[in-house]
Motif scaffolding. Structure first.
Motif, short mmCIF file in Angstrom:
data_model
loop_
_atom_site.label_atom_id
_atom_site.label_comp_id
_atom_site.label_asym_id
_atom_site.label_seq_id
_atom_site.Cartn_x
_atom_site.Cartn_y
_atom_site.Cartn_z
N PRO A 1 0.82 -1.20 0.00
CA PRO A 1 0.00 0.00 0.00
C PRO A 1 0.87 1.27 0.00
O PRO A 1 1.83 1.38 0.76
N PHE A 2 0.51 2.18 -0.86
CA PHE A 2 1.18 3.48 -0.92
C PHE A 2 0.13 4.57 -0.83
O PHE A 2 -0.98 4.43 -1.37
N ALA A 3 0.48 5.66 -0.19
CA ALA A 3 -0.34 6.87 -0.20
C ALA A 3 0.40 7.92 -1.01
O ALA A 3 1.60 8.12 -0.84
N GLN A 4 -0.30 8.58 -1.91
CA GLN A 4 0.31 9.65 -2.69
C GLN A 4 0.27 10.93 -1.87
O GLN A 4 -0.80 11.36 -1.41
N SER A 5 1.41 11.54 -1.67
CA SER A 5 1.50 12.77 -0.90
C SER A 5 2.34 13.76 -1.68
O SER A 5 3.56 13.65 -1.73
N GLN A 6 1.68 14.69 -2.33
CA GLN A 6 2.34 15.67 -3.18
C GLN A 6 3.23 14.94 -4.20
O GLN A 6 2.71 14.21 -5.03
#
Length: 261
Positions: A2-7
């Motif tokens: 799982p990855f979260a996109q942050s900027q």
């Protein structure tokens, strides 16, 4: 994964424990990754849903070039919380991770149920991090890795737990120099100490009796004296209390959780 996109970066995170448990964010120190919490995790997951994050520049997360800030890193944490569906969480950090936790509590107090600030500082020696940045810029992270391990663990733990210390050394020596430098800039530029009285979340400051990089006297005690109502626990460890005393560390977290609404 799982990855979260942050900027401009993908931030790796992993969930551990029942989804119905209250969320507990875990953020590691500079030079490590989310596996820093492998030892206390079995104790913590009994009570919490763990959100274990690789801070930008570390582990499986992206390592964009350039200086990072604590507010940028706190924003990464919020992106993970959003991806996990966690509106509010207790936020636990070690060293750099705790600096990010303090920044998060200042930037977005509504998202923070409580803070566990382990082996950390709100104001470092202004000469230390520019010197370290210069060394890593010239010679890479591997050039400081061996001394780093000696400073971060107590002598007895190093002697009795070679596998643990070798694992941390491997993570440190092989990490991205770009990521290290970005996070080192965030520590160099942090401006927390004057704003700590604004923090309203229940807070527990954990210190290590043998902590070299951030001795409780002059670092943790200043944080505890400045955040209203902050509690303290002092453990017989070096800089990475969650590794040296995992069960005691988990008990400290549970103590703080009892004070959170």
């Amino acid at each position: 994964m799982p990855f979260a996109q942050s900027q401009d970066a993908r931030i790796y995170w992993r969930s551990q424990g029942l989804l119905t448990n209250p969320p507990l964010v875990l953020m590691h120190s500079i030079g490590t990754d989310n596996t820093l919490y492998d030892r206390p995790a079995p104790f913590l997951e009994q009570q919490f849903r763990l959100l274990r994050i690789d801070i930008r520049g570390h582990g499986a997360s992206d390592a964009p070039a350039g200086d990072y800030s604590l507010s940028l890193l706190a924003g990464d944490c919020l992106s993970v919380m959003d991806a996990a569906g966690a509106d509010r969480a207790i936020v636990c950090g070690t060293s750099l991770g705790a600096m990010i936790a303090m920044q998060l509590a200042l930037d977005c107090p509504a998202r923070t149920r409580g803070l566990i600030l382990a082996n950390t500082s709100a104001e470092m020696d202004p000469a230390l991090w520019p010197e370290r940045i210069a060394t890593v810029s010239q010679s890479g992270v591997a050039s400081i890795a061996e001394g780093w391990v000696a400073r971060h663990f107590s002598e007895r733990f190093r002697e009795e737990n070679r596998i643990q210390t070798d694992t941390v050394f491997s993570h440190m020596s092989s990490m991205s120099s770009t990521g290290y430098l970005g996070c080192a800039a965030a520590i160099r530029d942090m401006a927390l100490i004057g704003r700590l009285p604004e923090i309203a979340a229940p807070t527990l400051v954990i210190g290590g009796e043998l902590d070299g990089p951030t001795p409780f006297a002059g670092h943790g005690d200043r944080i505890a004296a400045t955040i209203p109502g902050a509690m303290t626990d002092l453990l017989p460890t070096g800089h990475l209390a969650c590794v040296e005393q995992p069960e005691a560390f988990a008990q400290c977290v549970a103590r703080l959780a009892a004070h959170c609404k």
